[in-house]
Design a protein around this motif. Structure first.
Motif, PDB file in Angstrom:
ATOM      1  N   VAL A 104       0.843  -1.197   0.000  1.00  0.00           N
ATOM      2  CA  VAL A 104       0.000   0.000   0.000  1.00  0.00           C
ATOM      3  C   VAL A 104       0.882   1.253   0.000  1.00  0.00           C
ATOM      4  CG1 VAL A 104      -1.806   1.283   1.223  1.00  0.00           C
ATOM      5  CG2 VAL A 104      -1.792  -1.227   1.275  1.00  0.00           C
ATOM      6  N   PHE A 105       0.640   2.139  -0.938  1.00  0.00           N
ATOM      7  CA  PHE A 105       1.323   3.440  -0.997  1.00  0.00           C
ATOM      8  C   PHE A 105       0.771   4.304   0.131  1.00  0.00           C
ATOM      9  CE2 PHE A 105       3.386   6.536  -4.018  1.00  0.00           C
ATOM     10  CZ  PHE A 105       4.325   5.686  -4.582  1.00  0.00           C
ATOM     11  N   ILE A 106       1.646   4.884   0.945  1.00  0.00           N
ATOM     12  CA  ILE A 106       1.168   5.675   2.079  1.00  0.00           C
ATOM     13  C   ILE A 106       1.513   7.157   1.979  1.00  0.00           C
ATOM     14  CG2 ILE A 106       1.170   3.734   3.700  1.00  0.00           C
ATOM     15  CD1 ILE A 106       3.887   4.786   4.760  1.00  0.00           C
ATOM     16  N   ASN A 218       8.089   7.976  -7.286  1.00  0.00           N
ATOM     17  CA  ASN A 218       8.201   7.067  -6.150  1.00  0.00           C
ATOM     18  C   ASN A 218       7.700   7.713  -4.857  1.00  0.00           C
ATOM     19  OD1 ASN A 218       9.989   6.095  -8.258  1.00  0.00           O
ATOM     20  ND2 ASN A 218      10.778   4.672  -6.742  1.00  0.00           N
ATOM     21  N   GLY A 219       7.145   6.884  -4.008  1.00  0.00           N
ATOM     22  CA  GLY A 219       6.673   7.345  -2.710  1.00  0.00           C
ATOM     23  C   GLY A 219       6.837   6.247  -1.680  1.00  0.00           C
ATOM     24  N   TYR A 220       6.540   6.564  -0.446  1.00  0.00           N
ATOM     25  CA  TYR A 220       6.694   5.589   0.627  1.00  0.00           C
ATOM     26  C   TYR A 220       5.513   4.627   0.660  1.00  0.00           C
ATOM     27  CZ  TYR A 220      10.484   8.553   2.162  1.00  0.00           C
ATOM     28  OH  TYR A 220      11.653   9.267   2.203  1.00  0.00           O
ATOM     29  N   ALA A 221       5.810   3.377   0.948  1.00  0.00           N
ATOM     30  CA  ALA A 221       4.801   2.326   0.966  1.00  0.00           C
ATOM     31  C   ALA A 221       5.120   1.339   2.087  1.00  0.00           C
ATOM     32  CB  ALA A 221       4.754   1.596  -0.382  1.00  0.00           C
ATOM     33  N   ALA A 222       4.118   0.560   2.458  1.00  0.00           N
ATOM     34  CA  ALA A 222       4.289  -0.502   3.458  1.00  0.00           C
ATOM     35  C   ALA A 222       3.304  -1.614   3.138  1.00  0.00           C
ATOM     36  CB  ALA A 222       4.053   0.041   4.868  1.00  0.00           C
ATOM     37  N   MET A 223       3.542  -2.779   3.689  1.00  0.00           N
ATOM     38  CA  MET A 223       2.593  -3.867   3.509  1.00  0.00           C
ATOM     39  C   MET A 223       1.344  -3.573   4.337  1.00  0.00           C
ATOM     40  SD  MET A 223       4.395  -5.531   1.396  1.00  0.00           S
ATOM     41  CE  MET A 223       3.320  -6.964   1.130  1.00  0.00           C
ATOM     42  N   ALA A 224       0.189  -3.972   3.823  1.00  0.00           N
ATOM     43  CA  ALA A 224      -1.076  -3.699   4.515  1.00  0.00           C
ATOM     44  C   ALA A 224      -1.074  -4.278   5.924  1.00  0.00           C
ATOM     45  CB  ALA A 224      -2.243  -4.256   3.707  1.00  0.00           C
ATOM     46  N   LEU A 320      -7.315  -3.725 -11.923  1.00  0.00           N
ATOM     47  CA  LEU A 320      -7.370  -4.188 -10.539  1.00  0.00           C
ATOM     48  C   LEU A 320      -8.802  -4.081 -10.032  1.00  0.00           C
ATOM     49  CD1 LEU A 320      -4.155  -2.558  -8.987  1.00  0.00           C
ATOM     50  CD2 LEU A 320      -4.450  -4.873  -9.878  1.00  0.00           C
ATOM     51  N   PRO A 321      -9.256  -5.039  -9.239  1.00  0.00           N
ATOM     52  CA  PRO A 321     -10.648  -5.023  -8.779  1.00  0.00           C
ATOM     53  C   PRO A 321     -10.984  -3.826  -7.900  1.00  0.00           C
ATOM     54  CG  PRO A 321      -9.386  -6.753  -7.677  1.00  0.00           C
ATOM     55  CD  PRO A 321      -8.542  -6.243  -8.789  1.00  0.00           C
ATOM     56  N   ASP A 325      -7.493   0.257  -2.944  1.00  0.00           N
ATOM     57  CA  ASP A 325      -6.728  -0.519  -1.967  1.00  0.00           C
ATOM     58  C   ASP A 325      -5.223  -0.341  -2.136  1.00  0.00           C
ATOM     59  OD1 ASP A 325      -9.052  -1.471  -0.893  1.00  0.00           O
ATOM     60  OD2 ASP A 325      -8.983  -3.409  -1.912  1.00  0.00           O
ATOM     61  N   ALA A 326      -4.804   0.230  -3.270  1.00  0.00           N
ATOM     62  CA  ALA A 326      -3.377   0.375  -3.543  1.00  0.00           C
ATOM     63  C   ALA A 326      -2.747   1.544  -2.802  1.00  0.00           C
ATOM     64  CB  ALA A 326      -3.151   0.539  -5.048  1.00  0.00           C
ATOM     65  N   TYR A 327      -3.568   2.420  -2.243  1.00  0.00           N
ATOM     66  CA  TYR A 327      -3.027   3.606  -1.576  1.00  0.00           C
ATOM     67  C   TYR A 327      -3.952   4.032  -0.449  1.00  0.00           C
ATOM     68  CZ  TYR A 327      -6.543   6.112  -4.329  1.00  0.00           C
ATOM     69  OH  TYR A 327      -7.726   6.527  -4.873  1.00  0.00           O
ATOM     70  N   THR A 328      -3.426   4.854   0.453  1.00  0.00           N
ATOM     71  CA  THR A 328      -4.249   5.392   1.525  1.00  0.00           C
ATOM     72  C   THR A 328      -3.827   6.814   1.839  1.00  0.00           C
ATOM     73  OG1 THR A 328      -4.958   5.129   3.816  1.00  0.00           O
ATOM     74  CG2 THR A 328      -2.718   4.435   3.316  1.00  0.00           C
ATOM     75  N   ASN A 329      -4.825   7.664   2.093  1.00  0.00           N
ATOM     76  CA  ASN A 329      -4.598   9.030   2.568  1.00  0.00           C
ATOM     77  C   ASN A 329      -5.008   9.161   4.043  1.00  0.00           C
ATOM     78  OD1 ASN A 329      -3.549  10.468   0.254  1.00  0.00           O
ATOM     79  ND2 ASN A 329      -5.570  10.262  -0.691  1.00  0.00           N
ATOM     80  N   ASP A 330      -5.183   8.031   4.710  1.00  0.00           N
ATOM     81  CA  ASP A 330      -5.725   8.046   6.071  1.00  0.00           C
ATOM     82  C   ASP A 330      -4.833   8.775   7.073  1.00  0.00           C
ATOM     83  OD1 ASP A 330      -7.856   6.627   5.129  1.00  0.00           O
ATOM     84  OD2 ASP A 330      -7.299   4.711   6.050  1.00  0.00           O
TER      85      ASP A 330
END
Length: 340
Positions: A104-106, A218-224, A320-321, A325-330
Protein backbone atom coordinates in the motif's frame (compact mmCIF):
# COMPACT_ATOMS: atom_id res chain seq x y z
CA UNK A 1 18.75 -0.08 60.78
CA UNK A 2 15.76 -2.03 62.11
CA UNK A 3 13.76 -4.56 60.13
CA UNK A 4 11.04 -2.09 59.19
CA UNK A 5 13.60 0.41 57.92
CA UNK A 6 15.42 -2.30 55.95
CA UNK A 7 12.13 -3.41 54.39
CA UNK A 8 11.22 0.17 53.52
CA UNK A 9 14.61 0.77 51.93
CA UNK A 10 14.37 -2.43 49.93
CA UNK A 11 10.89 -1.55 48.67
CA UNK A 12 12.07 1.97 47.82
CA UNK A 13 15.03 0.60 45.89
CA UNK A 14 12.81 -1.87 44.04
CA UNK A 15 10.42 0.90 43.04
CA UNK A 16 13.34 3.10 41.96
CA UNK A 17 14.94 0.35 39.90
CA UNK A 18 11.58 -0.66 38.47
CA UNK A 19 10.92 2.95 37.60
CA UNK A 20 14.21 3.22 35.75
CA UNK A 21 13.41 0.00 33.89
CA UNK A 22 10.01 1.32 32.90
CA UNK A 23 11.61 4.53 31.70
CA UNK A 24 14.03 2.58 29.52
CA UNK A 25 11.18 0.51 28.05
CA UNK A 26 9.15 3.62 27.30
CA UNK A 27 12.16 5.35 25.75
CA UNK A 28 13.15 2.42 23.57
CA UNK A 29 12.81 3.43 19.92
CA UNK A 30 11.13 1.27 17.29
CA UNK A 31 13.55 0.00 14.66
CA UNK A 32 12.44 0.76 11.10
CA UNK A 33 14.33 -0.19 7.95
CA UNK A 34 13.49 1.94 4.91
CA UNK A 35 14.43 0.47 1.51
CA UNK A 36 15.07 3.00 -1.26
CA UNK A 37 15.56 2.14 -4.95
CA UNK A 38 18.87 3.94 -5.48
CA UNK A 39 21.69 5.33 -3.34
CA UNK A 40 20.96 9.03 -3.89
CA UNK A 41 20.52 10.82 -0.56
CA UNK A 42 19.52 14.14 -2.10
CA UNK A 43 16.55 12.40 -3.75
CA UNK A 44 15.45 11.69 -0.19
CA UNK A 45 16.76 14.76 1.58
CA UNK A 46 13.84 14.78 4.03
CA UNK A 47 14.61 11.20 5.07
CA UNK A 48 18.27 11.99 5.78
CA UNK A 49 17.41 15.31 7.40
CA UNK A 50 15.01 13.52 9.76
CA UNK A 51 17.87 11.21 10.74
CA UNK A 52 20.52 13.91 11.02
CA UNK A 53 18.37 16.40 12.94
CA UNK A 54 17.18 13.74 15.38
CA UNK A 55 13.55 14.09 14.29
CA UNK A 56 12.97 10.35 13.98
CA UNK A 57 14.63 9.82 17.35
CA UNK A 58 12.42 12.47 18.95
CA UNK A 59 9.38 10.65 17.58
CA UNK A 60 10.49 7.27 18.91
CA UNK A 61 11.91 5.74 15.73
CA UNK A 62 15.34 4.34 14.95
CA UNK A 63 15.48 4.51 11.16
CA UNK A 64 18.03 2.74 8.96
CA UNK A 65 18.14 3.42 5.22
CA UNK A 66 19.05 0.57 2.87
CA UNK A 67 19.64 1.35 -0.82
CA UNK A 68 18.77 -1.48 -3.23
CA UNK A 69 18.58 -1.76 -7.01
CA UNK A 70 15.20 -0.54 -8.21
CA UNK A 71 11.57 -0.78 -7.13
CA UNK A 72 11.43 -4.55 -7.59
CA UNK A 73 14.06 -5.12 -4.90
CA UNK A 74 12.35 -2.57 -2.66
CA UNK A 75 9.13 -4.57 -2.90
CA UNK A 76 10.96 -7.86 -2.33
CA UNK A 77 12.55 -6.48 0.83
CA UNK A 78 9.17 -5.33 2.13
CA UNK A 79 7.42 -8.61 1.30
CA UNK A 80 10.20 -10.56 3.05
CA UNK A 81 9.97 -8.38 6.16
CA UNK A 82 13.52 -7.11 5.65
CA UNK A 83 12.18 -3.54 5.35
CA UNK A 84 9.12 -2.13 7.09
CA UNK A 85 8.81 0.83 4.72
CA UNK A 86 9.99 1.17 1.12
CA UNK A 87 10.00 3.71 -1.66
CA UNK A 88 8.80 2.00 -4.84
CA UNK A 89 7.29 3.55 -7.93
CA UNK A 90 3.54 3.45 -8.61
CA UNK A 91 3.74 1.15 -11.65
CA UNK A 92 5.70 -1.57 -9.78
CA UNK A 93 3.23 -1.27 -6.88
CA UNK A 94 0.29 -1.87 -9.23
CA UNK A 95 2.09 -4.86 -10.75
CA UNK A 96 2.81 -6.26 -7.29
CA UNK A 97 -0.83 -5.94 -6.27
CA UNK A 98 -1.84 -7.76 -9.45
CA UNK A 99 0.42 -10.62 -8.25
CA UNK A 100 -1.42 -10.67 -4.93
CA UNK A 101 1.11 -8.72 -2.86
CA UNK A 102 -0.80 -6.46 -0.47
CA UNK A 103 1.49 -3.43 -0.67
CA UNK A 104 0.00 0.00 0.00
CA UNK A 105 1.32 3.44 -1.00
CA UNK A 106 1.17 5.67 2.08
CA UNK A 107 3.04 8.89 1.18
CA UNK A 108 3.27 10.64 -2.20
CA UNK A 109 6.91 11.69 -1.97
CA UNK A 110 7.51 12.76 -5.57
CA UNK A 111 4.22 14.51 -6.32
CA UNK A 112 5.49 15.25 -9.83
CA UNK A 113 7.30 12.86 -12.11
CA UNK A 114 11.00 12.53 -11.41
CA UNK A 115 11.45 10.79 -14.74
CA UNK A 116 12.06 12.11 -18.20
CA UNK A 117 12.99 10.80 -21.62
CA UNK A 118 16.43 12.11 -22.49
CA UNK A 119 18.47 12.23 -25.69
CA UNK A 120 21.87 13.68 -26.42
CA UNK A 121 21.70 17.39 -27.17
CA UNK A 122 22.71 16.97 -30.82
CA UNK A 123 20.45 13.95 -31.45
CA UNK A 124 18.07 14.12 -34.44
CA UNK A 125 15.31 12.73 -32.18
CA UNK A 126 12.89 15.55 -31.39
CA UNK A 127 9.95 13.76 -29.75
CA UNK A 128 8.97 10.31 -28.43
CA UNK A 129 7.42 9.53 -31.82
CA UNK A 130 10.96 9.50 -33.24
CA UNK A 131 11.93 6.64 -30.92
CA UNK A 132 10.33 4.03 -33.18
CA UNK A 133 12.90 1.38 -34.03
CA UNK A 134 15.34 2.47 -31.34
CA UNK A 135 16.77 1.10 -28.10
CA UNK A 136 15.95 3.07 -24.95
CA UNK A 137 18.22 2.78 -21.94
CA UNK A 138 16.76 2.33 -18.46
CA UNK A 139 18.31 1.89 -15.04
CA UNK A 140 16.75 -1.50 -14.32
CA UNK A 141 14.37 -3.74 -16.25
CA UNK A 142 11.52 -3.29 -13.77
CA UNK A 143 12.17 0.19 -12.46
CA UNK A 144 9.47 2.84 -12.27
CA UNK A 145 10.99 4.65 -15.25
CA UNK A 146 10.02 1.71 -17.47
CA UNK A 147 6.31 2.03 -16.70
CA UNK A 148 6.51 5.80 -17.13
CA UNK A 149 8.09 5.59 -20.59
CA UNK A 150 5.94 2.68 -21.70
CA UNK A 151 2.83 4.77 -21.01
CA UNK A 152 4.10 7.56 -23.27
CA UNK A 153 4.92 5.23 -26.15
CA UNK A 154 1.75 3.21 -25.73
CA UNK A 155 -0.27 6.38 -26.27
CA UNK A 156 1.60 6.77 -29.56
CA UNK A 157 0.53 3.27 -30.62
CA UNK A 158 4.00 1.82 -30.13
CA UNK A 159 4.54 -1.61 -28.58
CA UNK A 160 7.56 -2.80 -26.66
CA UNK A 161 9.57 -5.47 -28.47
CA UNK A 162 8.06 -4.50 -31.81
CA UNK A 163 8.52 -0.76 -32.16
CA UNK A 164 11.19 -0.18 -29.53
CA UNK A 165 13.32 -2.02 -26.97
CA UNK A 166 14.29 -1.26 -23.39
CA UNK A 167 17.88 -2.00 -22.41
CA UNK A 168 18.92 -1.96 -18.73
CA UNK A 169 22.21 -0.06 -18.62
CA UNK A 170 22.36 1.24 -15.05
CA UNK A 171 22.23 4.88 -14.09
CA UNK A 172 24.48 7.93 -13.91
CA UNK A 173 27.92 7.25 -15.38
CA UNK A 174 26.89 3.83 -16.70
CA UNK A 175 24.08 5.41 -18.69
CA UNK A 176 26.46 8.07 -20.05
CA UNK A 177 28.80 5.32 -21.24
CA UNK A 178 25.90 3.54 -22.99
CA UNK A 179 25.10 6.76 -24.85
CA UNK A 180 28.72 7.28 -25.90
CA UNK A 181 29.05 3.67 -27.12
CA UNK A 182 25.92 4.06 -29.22
CA UNK A 183 24.11 1.28 -27.33
CA UNK A 184 21.07 3.50 -26.75
CA UNK A 185 19.36 6.33 -28.63
CA UNK A 186 17.55 7.67 -25.56
CA UNK A 187 17.49 7.18 -21.82
CA UNK A 188 14.51 7.06 -19.50
CA UNK A 189 15.80 8.25 -16.19
CA UNK A 190 15.42 10.38 -13.14
CA UNK A 191 16.40 13.96 -12.41
CA UNK A 192 19.52 12.73 -10.64
CA UNK A 193 20.59 10.66 -13.66
CA UNK A 194 20.43 13.69 -15.94
CA UNK A 195 22.40 15.80 -13.46
CA UNK A 196 25.12 13.15 -13.15
CA UNK A 197 25.46 12.64 -16.91
CA UNK A 198 25.66 16.36 -17.60
CA UNK A 199 28.24 16.77 -14.85
CA UNK A 200 30.33 14.18 -16.75
CA UNK A 201 30.28 16.33 -19.87
CA UNK A 202 27.36 14.74 -21.74
CA UNK A 203 24.85 17.48 -22.71
CA UNK A 204 21.29 16.17 -22.78
CA UNK A 205 17.90 17.32 -24.01
CA UNK A 206 14.54 16.24 -22.58
CA UNK A 207 11.79 15.18 -24.99
CA UNK A 208 9.13 14.25 -22.44
CA UNK A 209 5.69 15.59 -23.44
CA UNK A 210 4.59 18.09 -20.75
CA UNK A 211 1.38 16.21 -20.00
CA UNK A 212 3.34 13.20 -18.75
CA UNK A 213 5.29 15.18 -16.19
CA UNK A 214 2.06 15.02 -14.17
CA UNK A 215 2.63 11.30 -13.49
CA UNK A 216 3.82 11.20 -9.87
CA UNK A 217 6.94 9.29 -8.95
CA UNK A 218 8.20 7.07 -6.15
CA UNK A 219 6.67 7.35 -2.71
CA UNK A 220 6.69 5.59 0.63
CA UNK A 221 4.80 2.33 0.97
CA UNK A 222 4.29 -0.50 3.46
CA UNK A 223 2.59 -3.87 3.51
CA UNK A 224 -1.08 -3.70 4.52
CA UNK A 225 -0.46 -6.08 7.41
CA UNK A 226 2.30 -3.83 8.81
CA UNK A 227 0.08 -0.75 8.53
CA UNK A 228 -2.70 -2.57 10.38
CA UNK A 229 -0.43 -3.83 13.15
CA UNK A 230 1.72 -0.69 13.51
CA UNK A 231 -0.35 2.41 12.69
CA UNK A 232 1.63 4.34 15.32
CA UNK A 233 4.86 3.73 13.39
CA UNK A 234 3.29 4.92 10.14
CA UNK A 235 2.01 8.02 11.93
CA UNK A 236 5.40 8.78 13.50
CA UNK A 237 7.26 8.15 10.25
CA UNK A 238 5.06 10.48 8.19
CA UNK A 239 5.11 13.18 10.87
CA UNK A 240 8.90 13.03 10.87
CA UNK A 241 9.14 13.28 7.08
CA UNK A 242 6.80 16.29 6.99
CA UNK A 243 8.70 18.04 9.79
CA UNK A 244 12.02 17.36 8.06
CA UNK A 245 10.66 18.59 4.72
CA UNK A 246 9.56 21.88 6.26
CA UNK A 247 12.95 22.23 7.92
CA UNK A 248 14.81 21.47 4.70
CA UNK A 249 12.86 23.96 2.61
CA UNK A 250 13.92 26.84 4.83
CA UNK A 251 16.83 28.43 2.91
CA UNK A 252 18.58 29.11 6.21
CA UNK A 253 18.91 25.34 6.74
CA UNK A 254 20.28 24.34 3.33
CA UNK A 255 23.87 23.92 4.50
CA UNK A 256 22.75 21.61 7.32
CA UNK A 257 20.52 19.62 4.98
CA UNK A 258 23.26 19.05 2.41
CA UNK A 259 25.60 18.02 5.22
CA UNK A 260 23.05 15.38 6.25
CA UNK A 261 22.68 14.11 2.68
CA UNK A 262 26.45 13.98 2.33
CA UNK A 263 26.53 11.74 5.41
CA UNK A 264 23.99 9.52 3.66
CA UNK A 265 25.94 9.46 0.40
CA UNK A 266 29.45 10.96 0.69
CA UNK A 267 30.22 10.61 -3.03
CA UNK A 268 27.11 12.55 -4.02
CA UNK A 269 28.16 15.43 -1.79
CA UNK A 270 31.74 15.74 -3.05
CA UNK A 271 30.82 18.42 -5.60
CA UNK A 272 28.86 21.20 -3.83
CA UNK A 273 27.73 22.77 -7.12
CA UNK A 274 26.26 19.46 -8.29
CA UNK A 275 24.66 18.81 -4.90
CA UNK A 276 22.99 22.20 -4.85
CA UNK A 277 21.76 21.86 -8.44
CA UNK A 278 20.29 18.43 -7.75
CA UNK A 279 18.66 19.65 -4.54
CA UNK A 280 16.98 22.48 -6.45
CA UNK A 281 15.68 20.03 -9.08
CA UNK A 282 14.35 17.60 -6.47
CA UNK A 283 12.55 20.35 -4.51
CA UNK A 284 10.47 21.14 -7.60
CA UNK A 285 9.45 17.49 -8.00
CA UNK A 286 8.30 16.93 -4.41
CA UNK A 287 6.12 20.06 -4.25
CA UNK A 288 2.45 18.97 -3.97
CA UNK A 289 0.12 20.06 -6.73
CA UNK A 290 -2.10 21.43 -3.97
CA UNK A 291 -0.18 22.30 -0.80
CA UNK A 292 -3.51 22.70 1.06
CA UNK A 293 -4.08 18.92 0.76
CA UNK A 294 -0.93 18.35 2.79
CA UNK A 295 2.46 16.71 2.24
CA UNK A 296 2.05 13.09 1.21
CA UNK A 297 -1.48 13.42 -0.22
CA UNK A 298 -2.27 11.14 -3.15
CA UNK A 299 -4.83 12.40 -5.72
CA UNK A 300 -7.12 9.48 -6.65
CA UNK A 301 -7.36 10.78 -10.21
CA UNK A 302 -3.59 10.49 -10.60
CA UNK A 303 -3.69 6.89 -9.41
CA UNK A 304 -6.43 6.25 -11.97
CA UNK A 305 -4.20 7.73 -14.68
CA UNK A 306 -1.32 5.44 -13.72
CA UNK A 307 -3.65 2.43 -13.53
CA UNK A 308 -5.26 3.05 -16.89
CA UNK A 309 -1.91 3.54 -18.61
CA UNK A 310 -0.64 0.24 -17.22
CA UNK A 311 -3.74 -1.60 -18.41
CA UNK A 312 -3.53 0.00 -21.85
CA UNK A 313 0.14 -0.92 -22.22
CA UNK A 314 -0.44 -4.53 -21.15
CA UNK A 315 1.71 -4.17 -18.04
CA UNK A 316 -1.47 -5.02 -16.13
CA UNK A 317 -3.26 -7.90 -17.79
CA UNK A 318 -6.58 -6.73 -16.35
CA UNK A 319 -7.85 -3.82 -14.28
CA UNK A 320 -7.37 -4.19 -10.54
CA UNK A 321 -10.65 -5.02 -8.78
CA UNK A 322 -10.26 -2.17 -6.30
CA UNK A 323 -7.66 0.44 -7.15
CA UNK A 324 -8.36 2.33 -3.91
CA UNK A 325 -6.73 -0.52 -1.97
CA UNK A 326 -3.38 0.38 -3.54
CA UNK A 327 -3.03 3.61 -1.58
CA UNK A 328 -4.25 5.39 1.52
CA UNK A 329 -4.60 9.03 2.57
CA UNK A 330 -5.73 8.05 6.07
CA UNK A 331 -2.62 9.44 7.77
CA UNK A 332 -2.21 12.67 5.81
CA UNK A 333 -4.18 14.90 8.19
CA UNK A 334 -2.28 13.87 11.32
CA UNK A 335 1.08 14.07 9.48
CA UNK A 336 0.39 17.69 8.57
CA UNK A 337 -0.85 18.92 11.94
CA UNK A 338 0.97 22.01 13.14
CA UNK A 339 3.74 21.11 15.61
CA UNK A 340 2.68 21.48 19.25
Amino acid sequence: MNAAMRLGAAVGLAVLVGGFGLGRAEAQATDVVVAVPNPSAINNFALHTAIGEGIFEKNGLNVTVEAVDGSSQVLQAMAAGQAQIGQPGPAPVLAARARGEDVVFIFNHFAKSVFGVLVQKDSPIQSPADLKGTTIGVGTADGAEVGFTRAILNDLGMKEGTDYTFLPVGDGGLAAAAFLRGDIAAYAGAVSDAAIMESKGLPLREITPPAYLAYFGNGYAAMASYIKDHPDVIEKFGKSIVEATRFALDPANREKVLAHTKTGNPQEGEDPAFANALFDAIVVRIEPNDRAKGWGYQPPEDWQKWHDSQVASGSLKAPLPNLADAYTNDFVAVWNEAPQ
